[in-house]
Design a protein around this motif. Structure first.
Motif, mmCIF file in Angstrom:
data_model
loop_
_atom_site.group_PDB
_atom_site.id
_atom_site.type_symbol
_atom_site.label_atom_id
_atom_site.label_comp_id
_atom_site.label_asym_id
_atom_site.label_seq_id
_atom_site.Cartn_x
_atom_site.Cartn_y
_atom_site.Cartn_z
ATOM 1 N N SER A 18 30.667 38.945 29.388
ATOM 2 C CA SER A 18 30.195 37.976 30.461
ATOM 3 C C SER A 18 30.743 38.405 32.249
ATOM 4 N N TYR A 19 30.168 37.919 32.639
ATOM 5 C CA TYR A 19 30.805 38.318 34.066
ATOM 6 C C TYR A 19 32.602 37.902 33.896
ATOM 7 N N GLU A 20 32.845 37.014 33.476
ATOM 8 C CA GLU A 20 34.706 36.940 33.172
ATOM 9 C C GLU A 20 35.151 38.042 32.502
ATOM 10 N N ARG A 21 34.216 38.171 31.705
ATOM 11 C CA ARG A 21 35.444 38.984 30.648
ATOM 12 C C ARG A 21 35.773 40.449 31.100
ATOM 13 N N MET A 59 25.759 38.530 32.483
ATOM 14 C CA MET A 59 26.815 38.953 34.251
ATOM 15 C C MET A 59 25.086 39.879 33.847
ATOM 16 N N ARG A 60 25.513 39.406 35.914
ATOM 17 C CA ARG A 60 23.815 40.082 36.655
ATOM 18 C C ARG A 60 24.356 41.364 36.806
ATOM 19 N N GLU A 61 23.257 41.939 37.330
ATOM 20 C CA GLU A 61 23.717 42.974 37.558
ATOM 21 C C GLU A 61 24.561 43.729 38.471
ATOM 22 N N TYR A 62 24.000 42.399 40.285
ATOM 23 C CA TYR A 62 24.778 42.676 40.866
ATOM 24 C C TYR A 62 26.464 42.665 41.148
ATOM 25 N N GLU A 63 26.746 42.070 39.493
ATOM 26 C CA GLU A 63 28.165 41.765 38.950
ATOM 27 C C GLU A 63 28.412 42.338 38.374
ATOM 28 N N ARG A 64 27.549 43.277 37.693
ATOM 29 C CA ARG A 64 28.600 44.324 37.404
ATOM 30 C C ARG A 64 28.457 45.736 38.370
ATOM 31 N N LYS A 65 27.657 46.143 39.060
ATOM 32 C CA LYS A 65 27.661 46.973 40.128
ATOM 33 C C LYS A 65 29.600 46.517 40.481
ATOM 34 N N GLY A 66 29.091 45.368 40.648
ATOM 35 C CA GLY A 66 30.114 45.249 42.060
ATOM 36 C C GLY A 66 31.743 45.069 41.097
ATOM 37 N N LEU A 67 31.993 45.459 39.637
ATOM 38 C CA LEU A 67 33.064 45.155 39.029
ATOM 39 C C LEU A 67 33.045 47.068 38.754
ATOM 40 N N LEU A 68 32.114 47.540 38.494
ATOM 41 C CA LEU A 68 31.813 49.266 38.348
ATOM 42 C C LEU A 68 32.563 49.789 39.785
#
Length: 146
Positions: free
Chosen positions: A82-85, A1-10
């Protein structure tokens, strides 16, 4: 997962209004044990008060849900999925938060009791104000000197 995706989820998980409109999951696995979360929460909330024997069960459920929430959040924070998970975990965390809100609301006093408590506190503050305004001390009810 990309960093910005992770930050968005958080950010989505930690958003104050994240649970608005969220549904409590029908079933959730907590410590590898499936729990019918939605029916449990609705069963407990349906009662006027939680019986003493059920309080331990509710408190245990809240502790387990908080622990499970933290574990799921750590998987996202540590970028282990992963981003999906991550999306699935974020949705489940929001569902857990919604269930916790519902269960936490059980400890709140009913509106009438809270209103009575507020009215008593207001009377006490008003009497204290009047005593000070009229120059009466707390000990003897006489006038204080200026």
């Amino acid at each position: 997962m990309r960093e910005y995706e992770r930050k968005g989820l958080l950010e989505r998980v930690e958003r104050e209004a994240a649970t608005v409109g969220a549904r409590i999951p029908e079933e959730i696995e907590v410590q590898e044990e499936p729990i019918d979360l939605q029916s449990f929460v609705f069963e407990i909330k349906r009662r006027e008060t939680v019986p003493p024997g059920e309080r331990d069960r509710v408190e245990r459920a809240k502790r387990n849900l908080r622990r499970e929430r933290l574990e799921r959040l750590e998987h996202i924070e540590e970028n282990e999925v992963s981003y999906e998970r991550g999306e699935e975990l974020a949705a489940s965390i929001i569902g857990i938060d919604r269930a916790l809100e519902a269960l936490e609301g059980l400890n709140a006093p009913d509106p009438e009791t809270e209103a009575e408590r507020q009215a008593a506190a207001d009377r006490k503050r008003w009497m204290s104000f009047l005593k000070k305004a009229l120059g009466r001390d707390d000990a003897g009810g006489g006038r204080t000197r200026f």
